[in-house]
Design a protein around this motif. Structure first.
Motif, PDB file in Angstrom:
ATOM      1  N   ASP A  36       0.841  -1.212   0.000  1.00 46.20           N
ATOM      2  CA  ASP A  36       0.000   0.000   0.000  1.00 46.20           C
ATOM      3  C   ASP A  36       0.868   1.252   0.000  1.00 46.20           C
ATOM      4  O   ASP A  36       0.664   2.176  -0.796  1.00 46.20           O
ATOM      5  CB  ASP A  36      -0.897   0.016   1.248  1.00 46.20           C
ATOM      6  N   THR A  37       1.846   1.269   0.917  1.00 46.20           N
ATOM      7  CA  THR A  37       2.702   2.443   1.050  1.00 46.20           C
ATOM      8  C   THR A  37       3.536   2.663  -0.205  1.00 46.20           C
ATOM      9  O   THR A  37       3.723   3.795  -0.661  1.00 46.20           O
ATOM     10  CB  THR A  37       3.633   2.292   2.271  1.00 46.20           C
ATOM     11  N   ILE A  38       4.054   1.566  -0.778  1.00 41.65           N
ATOM     12  CA  ILE A  38       4.876   1.676  -1.987  1.00 41.65           C
ATOM     13  C   ILE A  38       4.039   2.185  -3.164  1.00 41.65           C
ATOM     14  O   ILE A  38       4.450   3.081  -3.910  1.00 41.65           O
ATOM     15  CB  ILE A  38       5.524   0.318  -2.330  1.00 41.65           C
ATOM     16  N   MET A  39       2.832   1.600  -3.341  1.00 47.89           N
ATOM     17  CA  MET A  39       1.983   2.006  -4.459  1.00 47.89           C
ATOM     18  C   MET A  39       1.548   3.462  -4.319  1.00 47.89           C
ATOM     19  O   MET A  39       1.618   4.238  -5.277  1.00 47.89           O
ATOM     20  CB  MET A  39       0.741   1.102  -4.538  1.00 47.89           C
ATOM     21  N   VAL A  40       1.106   3.824  -3.121  1.00 47.19           N
ATOM     22  CA  VAL A  40       0.692   5.218  -2.902  1.00 47.19           C
ATOM     23  C   VAL A  40       1.911   6.136  -2.997  1.00 47.19           C
ATOM     24  O   VAL A  40       1.824   7.272  -3.470  1.00 47.19           O
ATOM     25  CB  VAL A  40      -0.003   5.364  -1.528  1.00 47.19           C
ATOM     26  N   GLY A  41       3.075   5.615  -2.569  1.00 50.00           N
ATOM     27  CA  GLY A  41       4.303   6.399  -2.623  1.00 50.00           C
ATOM     28  C   GLY A  41       4.703   6.796  -4.025  1.00 50.00           C
ATOM     29  O   GLY A  41       5.423   7.790  -4.216  1.00 50.00           O
ATOM     30  N   LYS A  42       4.255   6.040  -5.015  1.00 41.25           N
ATOM     31  CA  LYS A  42       4.533   6.402  -6.408  1.00 41.25           C
ATOM     32  C   LYS A  42       3.822   7.693  -6.808  1.00 41.25           C
ATOM     33  O   LYS A  42       4.153   8.306  -7.821  1.00 41.25           O
ATOM     34  CB  LYS A  42       4.101   5.267  -7.342  1.00 41.25           C
ATOM     35  N   LEU A  43       2.829   8.088  -6.010  1.00 42.51           N
ATOM     36  CA  LEU A  43       2.076   9.312  -6.301  1.00 42.51           C
ATOM     37  C   LEU A  43       2.698  10.543  -5.644  1.00 42.51           C
ATOM     38  O   LEU A  43       2.230  11.659  -5.866  1.00 42.51           O
ATOM     39  CB  LEU A  43       0.626   9.158  -5.815  1.00 42.51           C
ATOM     40  N   GLY A  44       3.738  10.340  -4.801  1.00 41.75           N
ATOM     41  CA  GLY A  44       4.415  11.468  -4.167  1.00 41.75           C
ATOM     42  C   GLY A  44       4.174  11.546  -2.669  1.00 41.75           C
ATOM     43  O   GLY A  44       3.370  10.797  -2.103  1.00 41.75           O
ATOM     44  N   GLU A  45       4.864  12.488  -2.019  1.00 43.81           N
ATOM     45  CA  GLU A  45       4.817  12.593  -0.571  1.00 43.81           C
ATOM     46  C   GLU A  45       3.458  13.060  -0.051  1.00 43.81           C
ATOM     47  O   GLU A  45       3.029  12.665   1.037  1.00 43.81           O
ATOM     48  CB  GLU A  45       5.912  13.548  -0.096  1.00 43.81           C
ATOM     49  N   ALA A  46       2.760  13.888  -0.813  1.00 40.15           N
ATOM     50  CA  ALA A  46       1.430  14.334  -0.373  1.00 40.15           C
ATOM     51  C   ALA A  46       0.480  13.152  -0.275  1.00 40.15           C
ATOM     52  O   ALA A  46      -0.335  13.060   0.660  1.00 40.15           O
ATOM     53  CB  ALA A  46       0.873  15.377  -1.348  1.00 40.15           C
ATOM     54  N   ALA A  47       0.589  12.223  -1.227  1.00 40.22           N
ATOM     55  CA  ALA A  47      -0.272  11.042  -1.216  1.00 40.22           C
ATOM     56  C   ALA A  47       0.059  10.132  -0.038  1.00 40.22           C
ATOM     57  O   ALA A  47      -0.840   9.613   0.640  1.00 40.22           O
ATOM     58  CB  ALA A  47      -0.128  10.267  -2.526  1.00 40.22           C
ATOM     59  N   ILE A  48       1.361   9.932   0.212  1.00 39.94           N
ATOM     60  CA  ILE A  48       1.762   9.105   1.355  1.00 39.94           C
ATOM     61  C   ILE A  48       1.233   9.721   2.651  1.00 39.94           C
ATOM     62  O   ILE A  48       0.667   9.031   3.506  1.00 39.94           O
ATOM     63  CB  ILE A  48       3.302   8.973   1.446  1.00 39.94           C
ATOM     64  N   SER A  49       1.410  11.020   2.807  1.00 37.48           N
ATOM     65  CA  SER A  49       0.966  11.702   4.013  1.00 37.48           C
ATOM     66  C   SER A  49      -0.550  11.618   4.177  1.00 37.48           C
ATOM     67  O   SER A  49      -1.054  11.398   5.279  1.00 37.48           O
ATOM     68  CB  SER A  49       1.402  13.170   3.975  1.00 37.48           C
ATOM     69  N   ALA A  50      -1.286  11.774   3.086  1.00 38.49           N
ATOM     70  CA  ALA A  50      -2.751  11.737   3.147  1.00 38.49           C
ATOM     71  C   ALA A  50      -3.256  10.380   3.621  1.00 38.49           C
ATOM     72  O   ALA A  50      -4.100  10.296   4.522  1.00 38.49           O
ATOM     73  CB  ALA A  50      -3.344  12.071   1.771  1.00 38.49           C
ATOM     74  N   SER A  51      -2.751   9.315   3.011  1.00 35.31           N
ATOM     75  CA  SER A  51      -3.196   7.975   3.411  1.00 35.31           C
ATOM     76  C   SER A  51      -2.735   7.655   4.826  1.00 35.31           C
ATOM     77  O   SER A  51      -3.467   7.043   5.611  1.00 35.31           O
ATOM     78  CB  SER A  51      -2.680   6.916   2.437  1.00 35.31           C
ATOM     79  N   SER A  52      -1.514   8.090   5.175  1.00 38.86           N
ATOM     80  CA  SER A  52      -0.997   7.822   6.519  1.00 38.86           C
ATOM     81  C   SER A  52      -1.815   8.532   7.588  1.00 38.86           C
ATOM     82  O   SER A  52      -2.188   7.931   8.605  1.00 38.86           O
ATOM     83  CB  SER A  52       0.469   8.267   6.606  1.00 38.86           C
ATOM     84  N   LEU A  53      -2.150   9.802   7.365  1.00 37.04           N
ATOM     85  CA  LEU A  53      -2.907  10.560   8.360  1.00 37.04           C
ATOM     86  C   LEU A  53      -4.363  10.106   8.433  1.00 37.04           C
ATOM     87  O   LEU A  53      -4.954  10.074   9.518  1.00 37.04           O
ATOM     88  CB  LEU A  53      -2.826  12.054   8.058  1.00 37.04           C
ATOM     89  N   ALA A  54      -4.951   9.741   7.287  1.00 36.60           N
ATOM     90  CA  ALA A  54      -6.309   9.199   7.306  1.00 36.60           C
ATOM     91  C   ALA A  54      -6.347   7.902   8.098  1.00 36.60           C
ATOM     92  O   ALA A  54      -7.301   7.628   8.838  1.00 36.60           O
ATOM     93  CB  ALA A  54      -6.809   8.973   5.875  1.00 36.60           C
ATOM     94  N   ASN A  55      -5.295   7.105   7.957  1.00 36.39           N
ATOM     95  CA  ASN A  55      -5.229   5.849   8.692  1.00 36.39           C
ATOM     96  C   ASN A  55      -4.982   6.056  10.175  1.00 36.39           C
ATOM     97  O   ASN A  55      -5.258   5.159  10.977  1.00 36.39           O
ATOM     98  CB  ASN A  55      -4.146   4.940   8.098  1.00 36.39           C
ATOM     99  N   GLN A  56      -4.460   7.231  10.562  1.00 35.77           N
ATOM    100  CA  GLN A  56      -4.331   7.529  11.980  1.00 35.77           C
ATOM    101  C   GLN A  56      -5.710   7.526  12.639  1.00 35.77           C
ATOM    102  O   GLN A  56      -5.890   6.999  13.739  1.00 35.77           O
ATOM    103  CB  GLN A  56      -3.653   8.883  12.189  1.00 35.77           C
ATOM    104  N   PHE A  57      -6.691   8.120  11.956  1.00 39.42           N
ATOM    105  CA  PHE A  57      -8.056   8.111  12.493  1.00 39.42           C
ATOM    106  C   PHE A  57      -8.644   6.707  12.428  1.00 39.42           C
ATOM    107  O   PHE A  57      -9.267   6.228  13.385  1.00 39.42           O
ATOM    108  CB  PHE A  57      -8.944   9.088  11.720  1.00 39.42           C
ATOM    109  N   TYR A  58      -8.438   6.034  11.301  1.00 36.19           N
ATOM    110  CA  TYR A  58      -8.962   4.667  11.166  1.00 36.19           C
ATOM    111  C   TYR A  58      -8.356   3.762  12.228  1.00 36.19           C
ATOM    112  O   TYR A  58      -9.018   2.845  12.732  1.00 36.19           O
ATOM    113  CB  TYR A  58      -8.643   4.127   9.762  1.00 36.19           C
TER     114      TYR A  58
END
Length: 457
Positions: A36-58
């Motif tokens: 997940d992190t690698i695939m989203v990481g291909k979209l750049g740091e904003a994408a990694i941060s977005a999924s990571s922070l959303a998952n903080q709530f999840y």
């Protein structure tokens, strides 16, 4: 030595039967997280941060479910050790009723307030927009994921550890396949970016739910559970036992979730580079300490069964034996973090500044891993299996909210210390708890036997 450490091969064979499926399950789960992190990481740091922070709530919800599972495991393992299968089924009913209520609440929040939730973690508008889209889709994930978690953990406590492995295998292939299709827009689907990762997660959780439900209702012959009492109120004696031994475990894991979320807020306000680096380090950390999850599960189940059977001395010997195992695994895990961590950085499309932050955080993580292993195995396994849930709840509150969180805020947002120092400080609770839990194990205070079935049903 034999007074404290078990040398009987049968003990380790029994433990291995629990450890192996759990470790294989953890390997698969972390493989999914890494992909997940690698695939989203291909979209750049904003994408990694977005999924990571959303998952903080999840993760608040996930930790709540883990706390519920832990509460159920404490009671189920002890009742199973006492030979009371009927009460184990009633514990199962209580857990599923709570999951329904909790998943509904989190779904409403994710649908109604996604931008407001992500804004708690960062001021970066690009990250907020992407994270809000991710959260809206996860609103549908809570219920199937919660029920699947509870099913796999309760079945593990009665000797069916394989169900978690089957679930994770199914989830692995579905998640990676769906992520590839939805994130990058394959097979005629539009490229959804970060939201595609959330949709992939939804598909995998739906499959997990289906596999778990089929196993419990059709294949299982041990517990023989049927959802015939889900609309009934729990019996008061059992509910009192659930509150006495189980509720502190729920509170403890929920506190862990909020603490993790608070750390995410601190890092989020330090910048997307710190969030991305911490996300990468966390994946490596979990990958290199997978064996601990299996040892902790085996410890909780086997110690709990001994306590439930009234064998306090045997429970204590098992506790020390698991402590020895996890100490060895902690040293190995620390070495692996250093070796694997540096290699893993090349898998991500991140800036030189983020690479530098990630490397220093990786070294700090390796230093904490041995204490983290001991804290996890004793806290989530041995002591919890012995019913010492109130003590563990107090320990989590004190060392996370009096030490790790305020000191982490001071180090990261006030003093602007190095990433190395910040990571050490936000994980200082593992060091303190690891030492304190060892001291607790040397006493008899951690053994609390559940009331026998005939008095709780």
């Amino acid at each position: 030595m034999k007074k404290y450490i078990i040398t009987d091969k049968a003990f380790y064979s029994e433990a291995l039967m629990i450890v192996l499926p759990v470790v294989l399950q953890a390997i698969i789960n972390q493989g999914v997280n890494m992909m997940d992190t690698i695939m989203v990481g291909k979209l750049g740091e904003a994408a990694i941060s977005a999924s990571s922070l959303a998952n903080q709530f999840y993760n608040i919800y996930t930790f709540l479910c883990m706390g519920l599972s832990a509460a159920g495991l404490v009671l189920a393992a002890q009742y199973w050790g006492a030979g009371d299968k009927v009460t184990v089924r009633k514990v199962f009913d209580i857990l599923i009723q709570i999951i329904f209520a909790a998943s509904t609440l989190f779904a409403i929040l994710s649908l109604a307030l996604p931008r407001q939730i992500i804004s708690l973690y960062t001021n970066d508008q690009e990250v907020i927009a992407a994270g809000a889209g991710y959260l809206r889709i996860t609103a549908l994930v809570y219920l199937p994921h919660g029920i699947a978690l509870v099913i796999s953990n309760i079945m593990r406590s009665v000797g069916n550890a394989r169900i978690g492995l089957y679930v994770s295998l199914a989830s692995f292939f579905v998640n990676i396949g769906c992520n590839y299709v939805f994130i990058f827009g394959k097979l005629g689907f539009p490229a959804m970016g970060v939201s595609g990762a959330a949709l992939g997660t939804l598909c995998s959780r739906a499959v997990e739910f289906g596999v778990c439900t089929f196993f419990v209702l059709v294949i299982d012959r041990k517990l023989c559970y049927r959802p015939t009492r889900l609309l009934r109120r729990p019996e008061k004696p059992l509910l009192r036992e659930f509150i006495r031994l189980g509720l502190p475990a729920i509170i403890s894991d929920t506190i862990l979730a909020f603490a993790s979320s608070a750390i995410g807020m601190i890092l989020g306000h330090m910048g997307r580079e710190f969030v991305s680096a911490y996300s990468i380090v966390s994946v490596v950390d979990r990958m290199c300490t997978l064996a601990t999850s299996g040892v902790g599960s085996a410890a909780g189940i086997m110690v709990g069964q001994s306590v439930g059977a009234g064998e306090a001395a045997e429970a204590k010997r098992r506790g020390f034996s698991f402590l020895m195992l996890t100490a060895v695994l902690g040293v190995i895990g620390a070495i692996l973090v250093v070796i694997v961590g540096d290699w893993s950085i090349s898998l991500y499309d991140i800036t030189p500044d983020t690479i530098a932050i990630t490397r220093t955080m990786m070294i700090a993580s390796a230093l904490v891993v041995p204490f983290q292993n001991i804290s996890s195995t004793l806290g989530k396994g041995v002591l919890r299996g012995g019913g010492d849930t109130q003590f563990l709840m107090v320990a989590d509150v004190i060392f996370q909210w009096v030490a790790s969180i305020p000191l982490g805020y001071l180090a990261g947002l006030v003093l602007n210390l190095s990433p190395f120092a910040v990571l050490l400080i936000v994980r200082i609770d593992y060091v303190i708890k690891g030492i304190w839990f060892i001291q607790r194990l040397t006493t008899d205070k951690w053994i609390h036997q559940v009331k026998r079935a005939e008095r709780a049903s």
